[in-house]
Design an enzyme around this catalytic site. Structure first.
Site, PDB file in Angstrom:
ATOM      1  N   CYS A   7      -2.110   4.250   5.109  1.00 59.20           N
ATOM      2  CA  CYS A   7      -2.227   2.924   4.056  1.00 59.20           C
ATOM      3  C   CYS A   7      -3.771   2.343   3.737  1.00 59.20           C
ATOM      4  O   CYS A   7      -4.217   1.925   4.631  1.00 59.20           O
ATOM      5  CB  CYS A   7      -1.120   1.636   4.625  1.00 59.20           C
ATOM      6  SG  CYS A   7      -1.576   0.299   3.512  1.00 59.20           S
ATOM      7  N   ASP A  33     -10.227  -6.505  -6.646  1.00 63.64           N
ATOM      8  CA  ASP A  33      -9.918  -5.018  -7.341  1.00 63.64           C
ATOM      9  C   ASP A  33     -11.061  -4.245  -7.442  1.00 63.64           C
ATOM     10  O   ASP A  33     -11.784  -4.621  -8.116  1.00 63.64           O
ATOM     11  CB  ASP A  33      -8.850  -5.196  -8.154  1.00 63.64           C
ATOM     12  CG  ASP A  33      -7.913  -3.950  -8.328  1.00 63.64           C
ATOM     13  OD1 ASP A  33      -6.644  -4.190  -7.926  1.00 63.64           O
ATOM     14  OD2 ASP A  33      -8.589  -2.980  -8.982  1.00 63.64           O
ATOM     15  N   HIS A  49       1.647  -4.958   7.567  1.00 70.43           N
ATOM     16  CA  HIS A  49       2.262  -4.075   6.647  1.00 70.43           C
ATOM     17  C   HIS A  49       3.634  -4.342   6.186  1.00 70.43           C
ATOM     18  O   HIS A  49       4.413  -4.104   6.881  1.00 70.43           O
ATOM     19  CB  HIS A  49       2.007  -2.669   6.980  1.00 70.43           C
ATOM     20  CG  HIS A  49       2.292  -1.483   5.950  1.00 70.43           C
ATOM     21  ND1 HIS A  49       1.539  -1.337   4.967  1.00 70.43           N
ATOM     22  CD2 HIS A  49       3.422  -1.111   5.650  1.00 70.43           C
ATOM     23  CE1 HIS A  49       2.083  -0.408   4.267  1.00 70.43           C
ATOM     24  NE2 HIS A  49       3.306  -0.241   4.616  1.00 70.43           N
ATOM     25  N   GLY A  99       5.653  -0.050 -11.614  1.00 73.10           N
ATOM     26  CA  GLY A  99       4.202   0.086 -11.456  1.00 73.10           C
ATOM     27  C   GLY A  99       3.198   0.066 -10.142  1.00 73.10           C
ATOM     28  O   GLY A  99       2.319   0.065 -10.294  1.00 73.10           O
ATOM     29  N   HIS A 104       1.495  -1.137  -0.190  1.00 69.56           N
ATOM     30  CA  HIS A 104       1.385  -2.416   0.776  1.00 69.56           C
ATOM     31  C   HIS A 104       1.335  -3.543   0.041  1.00 69.56           C
ATOM     32  O   HIS A 104       0.542  -3.791  -0.976  1.00 69.56           O
ATOM     33  CB  HIS A 104       0.022  -2.169   1.464  1.00 69.56           C
ATOM     34  CG  HIS A 104      -0.477  -3.431   2.307  1.00 69.56           C
ATOM     35  ND1 HIS A 104      -0.878  -3.087   3.800  1.00 69.56           N
ATOM     36  CD2 HIS A 104      -0.482  -4.588   2.518  1.00 69.56           C
ATOM     37  CE1 HIS A 104      -1.090  -4.372   4.495  1.00 69.56           C
ATOM     38  NE2 HIS A 104      -0.931  -5.174   3.483  1.00 69.56           N
ATOM     39  N   HIS A 106       1.007  -6.565  -2.356  1.00 75.48           N
ATOM     40  CA  HIS A 106      -0.049  -7.339  -2.802  1.00 75.48           C
ATOM     41  C   HIS A 106       0.174  -8.152  -4.168  1.00 75.48           C
ATOM     42  O   HIS A 106       0.959  -7.769  -4.995  1.00 75.48           O
ATOM     43  CB  HIS A 106      -1.403  -6.261  -3.051  1.00 75.48           C
ATOM     44  CG  HIS A 106      -0.979  -5.083  -4.064  1.00 75.48           C
ATOM     45  ND1 HIS A 106      -0.182  -4.062  -3.715  1.00 75.48           N
ATOM     46  CD2 HIS A 106      -1.042  -4.831  -5.433  1.00 75.48           C
ATOM     47  CE1 HIS A 106       0.107  -3.428  -4.772  1.00 75.48           C
ATOM     48  NE2 HIS A 106      -0.859  -3.566  -5.661  1.00 75.48           N
TER      49      HIS A 106
HETATM   50  P1  5GP Z   1      -0.728  -1.436  -7.949  1.00 69.97           P
HETATM   51  O1  5GP Z   1      -0.753  -0.696  -8.942  1.00 69.97           O
HETATM   52  O2  5GP Z   1      -0.017  -0.998  -6.730  1.00 69.97           O
HETATM   53  O3  5GP Z   1       0.101  -2.904  -8.414  1.00 69.97           O
HETATM   54  O4  5GP Z   1      -2.154  -2.143  -7.729  1.00 69.97           O
HETATM   55  C1  5GP Z   1      -3.113  -1.283  -6.931  1.00 69.97           C
HETATM   56  C2  5GP Z   1      -4.354  -1.906  -7.048  1.00 69.97           C
HETATM   57  O5  5GP Z   1      -5.350  -1.521  -6.020  1.00 69.97           O
HETATM   58  C3  5GP Z   1      -5.106  -1.258  -8.426  1.00 69.97           C
HETATM   59  O6  5GP Z   1      -5.269  -2.506  -9.290  1.00 69.97           O
HETATM   60  C4  5GP Z   1      -6.427  -0.639  -7.980  1.00 69.97           C
HETATM   61  O7  5GP Z   1      -7.280  -0.892  -8.790  1.00 69.97           O
HETATM   62  C5  5GP Z   1      -6.462  -1.404  -6.501  1.00 69.97           C
HETATM   63  N1  5GP Z   1      -7.140  -0.381  -5.606  1.00 69.97           N
HETATM   64  C6  5GP Z   1      -6.697   0.932  -5.192  1.00 69.97           C
HETATM   65  N2  5GP Z   1      -7.417   1.336  -4.143  1.00 69.97           N
HETATM   66  C7  5GP Z   1      -8.751   0.388  -4.101  1.00 69.97           C
HETATM   67  C8  5GP Z   1      -9.580   0.374  -2.955  1.00 69.97           C
HETATM   68  O8  5GP Z   1      -9.741   1.212  -2.251  1.00 69.97           O
HETATM   69  N3  5GP Z   1      -9.970  -0.724  -3.030  1.00 69.97           N
HETATM   70  C9  5GP Z   1      -9.879  -1.857  -3.843  1.00 69.97           C
HETATM   71  N4  5GP Z   1     -10.806  -2.906  -3.832  1.00 69.97           N
HETATM   72  N5  5GP Z   1      -8.948  -2.002  -4.656  1.00 69.97           N
HETATM   73  C10 5GP Z   1      -8.102  -0.781  -4.860  1.00 69.97           C
HETATM   74 ZN    ZN Z   2      -0.343  -1.339   4.695  1.00 73.47          ZN
END
Ligand code: 5GP
Ligand code: ZN
Length: 119
Positions: A7, A33, A49, A99, A104, A106
């Site tokens: 994760c 992000d 988690h 999406g 994890h 967020h």
């Molecule tokens: P989801 O699509 O799951 O709602 O959003 C995941 C978010 O995590 C995306 O906006 C992506 O840019 C961000 N993200 C993915 N990997 C990383 C990382 O290693 N560091 C940071 N700061 N953001 C990340």
């Molecule tokens: Zn996690």
């Protein structure tokens, strides 16, 4: 359910992957992000988690409440403009059709002057 090996957000909490941290307390971690949609794009996560909103139970009510109370404060502190001309978006993607890419839980906290890259 705690700290699965694969994760990336658990690794960010543990400091194994670097991040631009905005806020941290015993339960929560907030960082920028890596691919921001807008001038302000924060990710707020519980340190524990929890895979998604689909995994939330009654025992998480206080934790989620704290997240929703903290998000507007950090949004303003990080540069979102005040309501009602400004504002921000709080979003949580859940599951493939929702999406969600990182499994994890967020909150995206997104704001700042438009135009935005997305949304
Ligand atoms: P989801 O699509 O799951 O709602 O959003 C995941 C978010 O995590 C995306 O906006 C992506 O840019 C961000 N993200 C993915 N990997 C990383 C990382 O290693 N560091 C940071 N700061 N953001 C990340
Ligand atoms: Zn996690």
């Amino acid at each position: 359910m705690n700290h699965p090996d694969n994760c990336i957000f658990c690794k960010i909490v543990a400091g194994q992957i670097p991040s631009k941290k905005v806020y941290e307390d015993e339960e929560l971690f907030v960082f920028h992000d890596i691919h921001p949609w807008a001038p302000v794009h924060l990710l707020m996560i519980p340190k524990a988690h929890i895979a998604s909103m689909a995994h939330v139970g009654d025992e998480h009510a206080a934790l989620l409440g704290r997240m929703m109370v903290l998000a507007p404060k950090l949004a303003l502190a990080q540069g979102c403009n005040p309501y009602p001309e400004g504002g921000f978006r709080i979003m949580t993607n859940t599951g493939a059709e929702g999406g969600q890419e990182v499994h994890h839980l967020h909150l995206h906290v997104i704001g700042g002057a438009r135009p935005w890259l997305k949304g």
